[in-house]
Design an enzyme around this catalytic site. Structure first.
Site, mmCIF file in Angstrom:
data_model
loop_
_atom_site.group_PDB
_atom_site.id
_atom_site.type_symbol
_atom_site.label_atom_id
_atom_site.label_comp_id
_atom_site.label_asym_id
_atom_site.label_seq_id
_atom_site.Cartn_x
_atom_site.Cartn_y
_atom_site.Cartn_z
ATOM 1 N N LYS A 71 0.828 -1.211 0.000
ATOM 2 C CA LYS A 71 0.000 0.000 0.000
ATOM 3 C C LYS A 71 0.855 1.250 0.000
ATOM 4 C CE LYS A 71 -4.271 -1.551 2.257
ATOM 5 N NZ LYS A 71 -5.157 -1.364 3.417
ATOM 6 N N LYS A 84 -5.115 -10.703 -6.419
ATOM 7 C CA LYS A 84 -6.381 -10.913 -5.720
ATOM 8 C C LYS A 84 -7.380 -9.828 -6.110
ATOM 9 C CE LYS A 84 -5.355 -8.146 -1.684
ATOM 10 N NZ LYS A 84 -5.209 -7.930 -0.272
ATOM 11 N N LYS A 105 -10.290 -3.829 -3.719
ATOM 12 C CA LYS A 105 -10.745 -2.463 -3.960
ATOM 13 C C LYS A 105 -9.618 -1.579 -4.464
ATOM 14 C CE LYS A 105 -14.782 -1.238 -3.575
ATOM 15 N NZ LYS A 105 -15.944 -1.651 -2.837
HETATM 16 P P1 TYM Z 1 -10.468 -5.973 4.600
HETATM 17 O O1 TYM Z 1 -11.515 -4.999 5.004
HETATM 18 O O2 TYM Z 1 -9.476 -5.566 3.589
HETATM 19 O O3 TYM Z 1 -11.147 -7.299 4.078
HETATM 20 C C1 TYM Z 1 -12.165 -7.964 4.811
HETATM 21 C C2 TYM Z 1 -11.991 -9.464 4.672
HETATM 22 O O4 TYM Z 1 -12.079 -9.865 3.295
HETATM 23 C C3 TYM Z 1 -10.991 -10.710 2.984
HETATM 24 N N1 TYM Z 1 -10.653 -10.560 1.551
HETATM 25 C C4 TYM Z 1 -10.516 -11.567 0.680
HETATM 26 N N2 TYM Z 1 -10.645 -12.906 0.827
HETATM 27 C C5 TYM Z 1 -10.460 -13.676 -0.273
HETATM 28 N N3 TYM Z 1 -10.173 -13.178 -1.497
HETATM 29 C C6 TYM Z 1 -10.031 -11.840 -1.690
HETATM 30 N N4 TYM Z 1 -9.757 -11.351 -2.895
HETATM 31 C C7 TYM Z 1 -10.204 -10.978 -0.569
HETATM 32 N N5 TYM Z 1 -10.148 -9.630 -0.406
HETATM 33 C C8 TYM Z 1 -10.419 -9.398 0.899
HETATM 34 C C9 TYM Z 1 -9.870 -10.250 3.888
HETATM 35 O O5 TYM Z 1 -8.898 -11.250 4.059
HETATM 36 C C10 TYM Z 1 -10.615 -9.942 5.166
HETATM 37 O O6 TYM Z 1 -10.782 -11.103 5.959
HETATM 38 N N6 TYM Z 1 -7.157 -5.788 8.341
HETATM 39 C C11 TYM Z 1 -8.447 -6.291 7.947
HETATM 40 C C12 TYM Z 1 -9.583 -5.855 8.845
HETATM 41 C C13 TYM Z 1 -9.379 -6.117 10.302
HETATM 42 C C14 TYM Z 1 -9.412 -7.358 10.957
HETATM 43 C C15 TYM Z 1 -9.241 -7.069 12.347
HETATM 44 C C16 TYM Z 1 -9.561 -8.675 10.542
HETATM 45 C C17 TYM Z 1 -9.205 -5.155 11.254
HETATM 46 N N7 TYM Z 1 -9.129 -5.730 12.475
HETATM 47 C C18 TYM Z 1 -9.202 -8.078 13.282
HETATM 48 C C19 TYM Z 1 -9.505 -9.667 11.498
HETATM 49 C C20 TYM Z 1 -9.336 -9.377 12.853
HETATM 50 C C21 TYM Z 1 -8.758 -5.804 6.541
HETATM 51 O O7 TYM Z 1 -8.276 -4.790 6.109
HETATM 52 O O8 TYM Z 1 -9.712 -6.531 5.896
#
Ligand code: TYM
Length: 332
Positions: A112, A195, A198
């Site tokens: 990022k 992957k 967004k």
């Molecule tokens: P975020 O908001 O980017 O994504 C949310 C969830 O979607 C999953 N994901 C995917 N899984 C499979 N294929 C894809 N192409 C794909 N794109 C996104 C992500 O793995 C995620 O599970 N840091 C985290 C949010 C977070 C979090 C936490 C997660 C904050 N605190 C505590 C677990 C525990 C994030 O940015 O997810």
């Protein structure tokens, strides 16, 4: 019941199919068997600039989508991260236990910040994984249901939890990632080497769950497939087709081998046309339910306030224990 916690960023509008298949679908299943805490992580969202009004709206929209996908506030605790101040408070303590070097090795940060350039990268983006550590540890979560891209952050959480326990005495549960192999990584429809995301995908490569059915159908029909004509599951040589089969299987419950039999002798176009139907049929009731929740923002805010109270009841004593163990003087 074992405890799970996970979070999703509210950023800008619709969730995509990767979010749903990689994470949210498992959240819905786990609320039946686990003591489940799920958070819309707005503190994480402001690591990149957000318009305040849009952030508020997208936080509601994220919550509505989670409910639309099947989370039930009677069965799980759904809350907005900023409404539980313990997250930010524990994050500070965790910042002081996380090495600069180990934080520097987080690949999501490296990706990022490289895209944004050093000048527009905030310190918040750098310590983003540390806030995530706090999210998880505050609830003594045993498992964290996420997609593959979060694995490294869970590993870091484990390391820092063990470090705290070693230094101050056993306090935190050391969590495990809960990552389903089949759907751990959903790929971009236009570039199946990356992957679906967004920030990195082109609009044509990403299926937004709230898009008009026509739009999603068209994106699936124009997905990049591979050379050759045979429909088989082969992520190495046929990443595009394999991704479509993964999505088809996950949404219908039909196993990939069965799908390969079903499409034997047919061309890629048949797979795409039928997958377009599968996706749009799945998305229609999801959209309808999401819009229903969104139509009553006062009720939505009330549900979230109840969730925040339930979350605080768990998080506050854990933070108090940490403050005591690190040696903060209690207020008289
Ligand atoms: P975020 O908001 O980017 O994504 C949310 C969830 O979607 C999953 N994901 C995917 N899984 C499979 N294929 C894809 N192409 C794909 N794109 C996104 C992500 O793995 C995620 O599970 N840091 C985290 C949010 C977070 C979090 C936490 C997660 C904050 N605190 C505590 C677990 C525990 C994030 O940015 O997810």
């Amino acid at each position: 019941r074992p405890r799970v916690l996970s979070g999703i960023q509210p950023t800008a509008g619709s969730f995509h199919l990767g979010n749903y298949l990689g994470a949210v679908r498992q959240w819905v299943a786990l609320q039946e068997t686990h003591d489940a805490f799920y958070s819309v992580v707005d503190l994480h969202a402001i690591t990149v600039p957000q318009d305040p009004r849009e952030l508020r709206e997208s936080t509601r929209l994220a919550a509505a989508q989670l409910l639309g996908a099947g989370l039930d506030p009677e069965r799980c605790t759904l809350f907005v991260q900023s409404q539980v101040p313990e997250h930010a408070q524990l994050a500070w303590v965790m910042n002081c236990l996380t090495g600069f070097g180990e934080a520097s090795r987080m690949t999501q940060f490296k990706d990022k910040s490289a895209r944004q350039g050093a000048e527009s990268t905030t310190v918040g983006l750098f310590t983003y994984p540390v806030l995530q550590i706090a999210d998880i540890l505050l609830y003594h979560a045993q498992q964290v249901p996420v997609g593959e891209d979060q694995r490294q952050h869970i590993e870091l959480t484990r390391d820092v939890a063990e470090r705290f326990n070693g230094r101050f005495g056993t306090t935190f549960t050391v969590p495990q990632p809960y990552i389903l192999k089949d759907t751990a990584k959903i790929y971009d429809l236009q570039d199946p080497s990356i992957k679906m995301s967004k920030s990195a995908s082109s609009p044509k490569g990403i299926i937004n769950l709230l898009d008009e059915p026509k739009v999603s159908a068209k994106k699936i029909r124009s997905a990049v497939t591979d050379t050759g004509t045979e429909i088989r599951y082969d992520p190495q040589d046929k990443p595009g087709v394999s991704n479509l089969l993964t999505i088809y299987s996950a949404l219908t419950g039909i196993g990939v081998p069965e799908l390969v039999d079903k499409f034997a002798g047919q061309l890629y176009g048949a797979l795409k046309t039928q997958l377009a139907e599968v996706v749009t049929e799945w998305a229609a009731p999801f959209r309808a339910r999401t819009l229903e929740y969104l139509a009553d923002p006062a009720e939505l805010d009330r549900l979230l306030a109840v969730g925040a109270d339930k979350a605080r009841a768990v998080a506050a004593p854990v933070l108090a224990e940490v403050y005591d163990k690190v040696g903060f003087l209690p207020a008289a």
